[in-house]
Design an enzyme around this catalytic site. Sequence first.
Site, mmCIF file in Angstrom:
data_model
loop_
_atom_site.group_PDB
_atom_site.id
_atom_site.type_symbol
_atom_site.label_atom_id
_atom_site.label_comp_id
_atom_site.label_asym_id
_atom_site.label_seq_id
_atom_site.Cartn_x
_atom_site.Cartn_y
_atom_site.Cartn_z
ATOM 1 N N SER A 26 -40.537 29.206 49.816
ATOM 2 C CA SER A 26 -39.392 28.654 50.551
ATOM 3 C C SER A 26 -39.557 27.176 50.874
ATOM 4 O O SER A 26 -38.588 26.413 50.811
ATOM 5 C CB SER A 26 -39.163 29.444 51.836
ATOM 6 O OG SER A 26 -38.923 30.798 51.552
ATOM 7 N N HIS A 28 -40.029 25.890 56.475
ATOM 8 C CA HIS A 28 -38.794 25.510 55.788
ATOM 9 C C HIS A 28 -38.420 24.056 56.089
ATOM 10 O O HIS A 28 -38.092 23.286 55.178
ATOM 11 C CB HIS A 28 -37.656 26.430 56.209
ATOM 12 C CG HIS A 28 -37.786 27.819 55.666
ATOM 13 N ND1 HIS A 28 -36.753 28.736 55.694
ATOM 14 C CD2 HIS A 28 -38.815 28.448 55.056
ATOM 15 C CE1 HIS A 28 -37.152 29.865 55.133
ATOM 16 N NE2 HIS A 28 -38.400 29.718 54.757
#
Length: 386
Positions: A145, A200
Site C-alpha cells: 500500500s 499510507h
Amino acid sequence: MECGALPPEVEQEQRERQRAAKFVEAVFFRRAPLSYVLIGINVVMFLLTAFAGGSTDPEVLTAFGACNRKLIAQGELWRLVVPMFLHIGVIHLVANMYALWVVGPQLESLYGSARFTILYVLSGIGGFVASYFFAHPESIGAGASGALFGMFGALLVFVYKYRSEIPPLVRATMRRGVWLTLALNLIITFSIPFISRSGHVGGLLTGICLALFIPYSPPSEHKTPWVWRVWQIVLLAIVVLSFGFMFWNYRGNSPSLAHFLAGANLFPENKAVIRFAEACNEGERVYRLIIRRLEANEPVPPELIAASAAARQQLKQLRPFNAGATRLADELHALLEEQERMLVEGVSPRAIEHMHQRLADYEQHQQQWIAEEGNQYGLEFVPSTE
C-alpha cells in the site's frame, strides 16, 4: 452555403482529439514489464506465507520479514524493504494487486521501468519508515500500500507538473481519475481499522517528493538516461539483499499443505479479534487460579507461574485493531505483572483483596468497552461465575 467545410470550433476539437490520441499512444502504450513482475513476486510471497501457517498470522509474517519496530531497532533494516511484498490476508492481496495492475502499467509507461523502480521501491520504504516512527510500537506492518500510494502521489504531481505538455482532454481525464482514486483510498485508510494510516501517508508523501524531482519519460525519449539505470540497479540490489537477509534469518515453518490448512489466510481482523479474546481469557484464567491458590494457602506451582508469563507475552504480541482493546490488553498485562511481583515479595490477605478489586475494575472496563465498541467485532461480555 459551402459544402465540405467544418466550423472552426469543430476543426479545433478534432485537432485536440488527434493530439490527445497521439500523446496517449506515444506515452501509455509503451512496454511495462516490471509492474507484472511485481505482481508475480507478491503472489509468490503470499503463497509462501499461506503455506507456512497463515498469511494473517503475526508469527508467520514476522518470520517472513514483516515490519517490526523492535526487530528493526535491533538492526534488521531489511524489514523496511521486504514487507512491501507481503500481504495480510487474501483480500489485502487482491485489493493491492488490482490497484498495481491498473495503475502500475500507467506509471511505468509514463516514467519508464528504471524511474518506476525508484518511485515504487522508495515509496514502499518511505511508508514503512513512517510506520516505524508513528505506528503502534507492538504492531507489525506488511503490504504494497505504501508503494501504491507513492504511485498515486507521482501521478498527481505528473498531471500538474507537466500540464503544459499534456493535451487538455488527457489532462482533464487524468486529473479527475487521480483525485477520485486518491480520495477514495484516503477515505478507506482513515475509516477502516487494521489499516496503517502512517504507512499510507508516508508512501504518498514520498511519491510526491520523488516525482517533483524525477522527470517523466517524454514521447521523444528513446533511451533511458544512465543515471536512472544506475539508481534502478542499486535499488534492485537492495531488494535482493533484503530478501537474502530474510531467508538467511528465517526461523518459521517450512511451507506445506498441512500448515496451509491449519493456518488463517482470509480475514486478518477476525484473526486479531480471536487472538485478543483468547489472550484476555487466558490471562484472566491464570490470574484467578493464582488467587485461588493464595486464598487456600497453597503454594503456586511453577507451571502456573510459567502460564502467567506466557499469558503476558501473548498479550504483548497482540496485533492492534482497536484502541480500547489495546488499553484492556495493557491493563490485564499490568495486573499479571503486579501479581508476579506480589508473589516474589510475599502475599498478605490485604494483597489478595487488592487483587480481587483490581480484577473487578478490569472486568468493569471490559464490560463497558464491549458494550460501546467490542460488540461490533462479535464479542460479548460473560460475567465471572465466582
